[in-house]
Design a protein around this motif. Structure first.
Motif, PDB file in Angstrom:
ATOM      1  N   SER A   1      -3.778   4.717  19.983  1.00  0.00           N
ATOM      2  CA  SER A   1      -2.421   4.704  20.523  1.00  0.00           C
ATOM      3  C   SER A   1      -1.428   4.298  19.441  1.00  0.00           C
ATOM      4  O   SER A   1      -1.718   3.408  18.625  1.00  0.00           O
ATOM      5  CB  SER A   1      -2.327   3.728  21.704  1.00  0.00           C
ATOM      6  OG  SER A   1      -3.156   4.157  22.768  1.00  0.00           O
TER       7      SER A   1
ATOM      8  N   LYS B   1       5.341   5.694  23.337  1.00  0.00           N
ATOM      9  CA  LYS B   1       3.954   5.410  22.991  1.00  0.00           C
ATOM     10  C   LYS B   1       3.127   6.684  23.161  1.00  0.00           C
ATOM     11  O   LYS B   1       3.153   7.317  24.224  1.00  0.00           O
ATOM     12  CB  LYS B   1       3.379   4.296  23.863  1.00  0.00           C
ATOM     13  CG  LYS B   1       1.953   3.915  23.467  1.00  0.00           C
ATOM     14  CD  LYS B   1       1.430   2.728  24.249  1.00  0.00           C
ATOM     15  CE  LYS B   1       1.090   3.108  25.668  1.00  0.00           C
ATOM     16  NZ  LYS B   1       0.274   2.079  26.347  1.00  0.00           N
TER      17      LYS B   1
ATOM     18  N   PRO C   1       0.353  -1.634  20.313  1.00  0.00           N
ATOM     19  CA  PRO C   1       0.997  -0.634  21.184  1.00  0.00           C
ATOM     20  C   PRO C   1       0.606  -0.754  22.652  1.00  0.00           C
ATOM     21  O   PRO C   1       1.386  -0.378  23.530  1.00  0.00           O
ATOM     22  CB  PRO C   1       0.509   0.699  20.594  1.00  0.00           C
ATOM     23  CG  PRO C   1       0.164   0.392  19.176  1.00  0.00           C
ATOM     24  CD  PRO C   1      -0.341  -1.016  19.175  1.00  0.00           C
TER      25      PRO C   1
ATOM     26  N   ILE D   1       3.033   3.873  18.483  1.00  0.00           N
ATOM     27  CA  ILE D   1       4.442   3.902  18.858  1.00  0.00           C
ATOM     28  C   ILE D   1       5.172   4.702  17.797  1.00  0.00           C
ATOM     29  O   ILE D   1       5.040   4.408  16.596  1.00  0.00           O
ATOM     30  CB  ILE D   1       5.021   2.478  18.973  1.00  0.00           C
ATOM     31  CG1 ILE D   1       4.319   1.703  20.084  1.00  0.00           C
ATOM     32  CG2 ILE D   1       6.518   2.528  19.237  1.00  0.00           C
ATOM     33  CD1 ILE D   1       4.762   0.257  20.219  1.00  0.00           C
TER      34      ILE D   1
END
Length: 715
Positions: A610, A596, A500, A612
């Motif tokens: 993180s 994101k 990501p 998506i």
């Protein structure tokens, strides 16, 4: 001699006697060499072949009360005579193996092509595929009874523990039927959807397949997936109902399921029980009668299909292949048509199931090859082997070749940074045996140095992690899995993203696409509503619903793969009480409104957290993730804010309250300004501590995404 005792144990003889008798017999017994006669205080050597002769010759030397009934010289002569006779009639172990006198029938026999049968076994998990393979090996005497064990074809500890097949295996069986010798090549394939490409190549090497269905459970999702692969490969399919000895078995109902769902005629379906040994001979005879033999193509250019390979640390890569046309001989110069690699064929042979070298293999036969290959990437599954010389080389490779593409990615980090080099070396060793495994170095601010690893699916990921921890003694942190996205930056070509952090800002990209899968869920009809609700909550698109037989239903959905790789399977099993099964296949990439989601802890971004995800789900998932992290991250001496952001916009936030000291405890009275002064001093210290303080995020926080309740209810 006061007493004697003769004990037979495991075919070896032990004779206890006093030292005078042992000394007298030393010359006689020294004729042997390998096994041992144990005596009080010492061990006398004796060859196994001379056991019976030595025992018979020692018995007349000793009578009741310790008197010798025969002379020592007479005993020696009898010993020499009987040992000579035994030597003339006794074979070495190698000779016994070659003649099959140790209870096996696995010696190499060359038979006409019309007497060769290449077949595979396809089944759902836990329907008895490995047990049936064991029984076939046992009844054809391919494996000696003393060497036989449960799940003989499954060589990895993980396979035995979980009852699944991960690594493909091959066994050549000899079988005598109607006065003729037949060779049956069994290719035992993995059944999980992660390895569907390997299964498809293995089925291309066969002419027939045993469809094994549990008579108490019926047709399952993976059964259908593998049957469709066999039908595409134009194989002759033999329906087999296993576990008919169970109290809950209903063969008639399962036959109707096979006819209605798969479309196969089950009039001649075989009812068997692999564990009880029922119907095994009938299966072997049906394979010979129903499965067609390979086509004879000895005069055509050489074409061999590679369906598996593994790395041997002493001999290099060992390639398993099926000869489609032509003849391959030892010391031939060969070429892999898709990779363009060239090698000298040092050794070829058959697997029964141990390796037996031969001089050549003709069209229709299955065997192995050793050619000094350094890595399995040079001998990929699905590639075609042909001769190197122009005059003998095939013009076109066999169809269907494709390189394995990792679909699930995650971060692997050692808990101790000193183990980074060991983790890198371990991954390189695993890749020698697994061409589908991909990895690249990754540096995380929160977790240090590690690797971004790509896998075929969730099972493949789990197997690699387990092997790293067991075989290489590593303690690992694994981040939540993600999928391979496709992104089109401005004025650039589209590219794939596995991390990501590589995603460009919204203003710097034209579009982003995610992989979609076609999913089939087979479930009892009472759980249909609950499973439809689950699929639709994961952005699933309903396509079809079919009733297989009374009480069983198939649901068909198209769903983003990212929604499936986290915890969809667990929720499906929970909602159906374990009765539902699923199968999926990748169909295409589709553009969606994806963003994101970043997480910051105390103002510092944690790149390992993180993700998506779809814009519509960002707020709900961000809110739950912050709440989950609040319960995991320990309290500090200062206030710790946790924020979920999309770009620069904070969509969810929470904070971990500070551990406080009561600075007013010493104030029993006096002016209020004194208390305010103490509180202001404490606040300044907290502020200074927060500016220089660092929050250590614990390991379980990196798997928090898997624990987020996607249905929005109570956990």
């Amino acid at each position: 001699v006061a007493s004697r005792r003769i004990v037979h144990a495991h075919g070896a003889a032990c004779v206890e006697m006093s030292w005078p008798s042992a000394a007298a017999l030393l010359l006689v017994l020294s004729l042997g060499g390998s096994s041992a006669f144990s005596v009080p205080g010492g061990v006398l050597p004796l060859r196994r072949a001379a056991h019976s002769a030595a025992l018979r010759s020692t018995l007349p030397l000793v009578g009741r009360g310790g008197r010798a009934t025969g002379g020592l010289v007479g005993g020696l002569r009898m010993q020499e005579q009987e040992v000579k006779e035994s030597k003339s009639t006794t074979l070495s172990r190698e000779e016994r193996l070659a003649t099959g006198s140790e209870g096996t029938n696995n010696s190499y026999k060359r038979v006409p092509t019309k007497n060769i049968r290449n077949f595979s076994i396809i089944a759902h998990i836990d329907h008895g595929k490995s047990t049936l393979a064991d029984r076939l090996l046992s009844i054809t005497k391919t494996v000696a009874s003393r060497d036989m064990q449960d799940q003989f074809m499954d060589t990895m500890d993980i396979e035995r523990e979980r009852g699944i097949t991960i690594k493909l295996q091959v066994a050549r069986m000899n079988y005598h039927y109607k006065g003729e010798d037949y060779v049956l090549n069994l290719i035992d394939t993995p059944g999980h959807v992660d390895f569907s490409y390997e299964v498809s190549r293995s089925l291309m090497a066969c002419e027939g397949a045993l469809l094994v269905v549990d008579a108490s459970q019926g047709v399952e999702a993976q059964t259908l997936a593998n049957v469709y692969l066999a039908i595409e490969a134009d194989l002759e399919i033999i329906p087999t109902l296993n576990k008919i000895d169970l109290p809950g078995a209903d063969p008639d109902k399962v036959k109707r399921e096979i006819e209605e769902v798969v479309g196969l005629d089950t009039e001649s379906a075989i009812a068997c029980s692999a564990k009880a040994g029922i119907g095994i001979e009938e299966i072997l005879q049906q394979i010979i009668d129903v499965c067609p033999p390979p086509k004879e193509r000895p005069d055509e250019p050489l074409k061999c299909l590679i369906f598996d390979s593994y790395y041997d640390p002493y001999r290099g890569v060992v390639v398993y292949f099926r000869v489609i046309s032509g003849v391959i001989k030892k010391n031939d110069q060969i070429r892999f048509m898709n990779t363009g690699k060239r090698f000298n064929c040092d050794e070829i042979g058959v697997l029964s199931p141990d390796q037996q070298p031969v001089d050549f293999l003709e069209s229709g036969e299955v065997g192995y090859m050793i050619a000094g290959i350094k890595t399995v990437e040079d001998a990929r599954v699905g590639d075609t082997i042909t001769h190197e010389s122009e005059g003998r080389r095939a013009k076109e490779p066999l169809p269907g070749y494709a390189e394995a593409t990792p679909m699930v990615w995650c971060g692997l980090f050692p808990t101790d940074t000193k183990d980074y080099d060991q983790l890198r070396d371990s991954l390189q060793k695993l890749k020698l045996n697994d061409a589908a495994l991909a990895f690249e170095p990754e540096n995380s601010l929160a977790m240090g140095f590690g690797f971004r690893c790509g896998f075929l699916g969730l099972l493949h990921m789990d197997v690699v992690q387990t092997r790293l921890e067991r075989e290489y003694d590593l303690d690992l942190i694994m981040t939540a899995p993600s999928v391979l996205y496709k992104c089109k930056p401005n004025k650039e070509d589209a590219r794939f993203l596995s991390n990501p952090s590589e995603l460009p800002e919204p203003t710097k990209r034209e579009w982003i696409a995610e992989p979609y899968v076609k999913m089939e869920i087979i479930t009892p009809e009472e759980y249909v509503g609950s499973l439809m609700e689950l699929a639709q909550s994961r952005r699933g698109e309903f396509k079809d619903m079919r009733y297989l037989v009374q009480g069983r239903t198939t649901l068909e959905y198209e769903m983003p793969m990212a929604e499936m790789v986290t915890d969809f399977f667990d929720h499906m099993k929970s909602r159906s009480r374990g009765y539902a099964s699923m199968e999926y296949s990748l169909i295409d990439y589709r553009q969606n409104d994806l963003v994101k989601l970043d997480v910051t802890v105390n103002g510092e971004p944690v790149d390992a957290l993180s993700f998506i995800l779809h814009k519509d789900n960002a707020y709900e998932i961000g809110k739950q993730l912050c709440v989950k992290l609040k319960t995991i991250i320990p309290r500090q001496m200062f206030k710790v804010p946790i924020q979920a952001k999309v770009g620069e916009k904070i969509i969810a936030s929470t904070q971990i309250s500070a551990m406080r000291k009561d600075v007013l405890a010493k104030c029993y009275g006096g002016d209020v300004s004194r208390k305010k002064k103490l509180l202001q001093k404490q606040a300044k210290g907290k502020k200074r501590m927060k500016s220089v303080g660092k929050v250590d995020v614990p390991q379980e926080a990196f798997m928090a995404m898997l624990d987020v309740n996607r249905e929005g209810g109570k956990e």
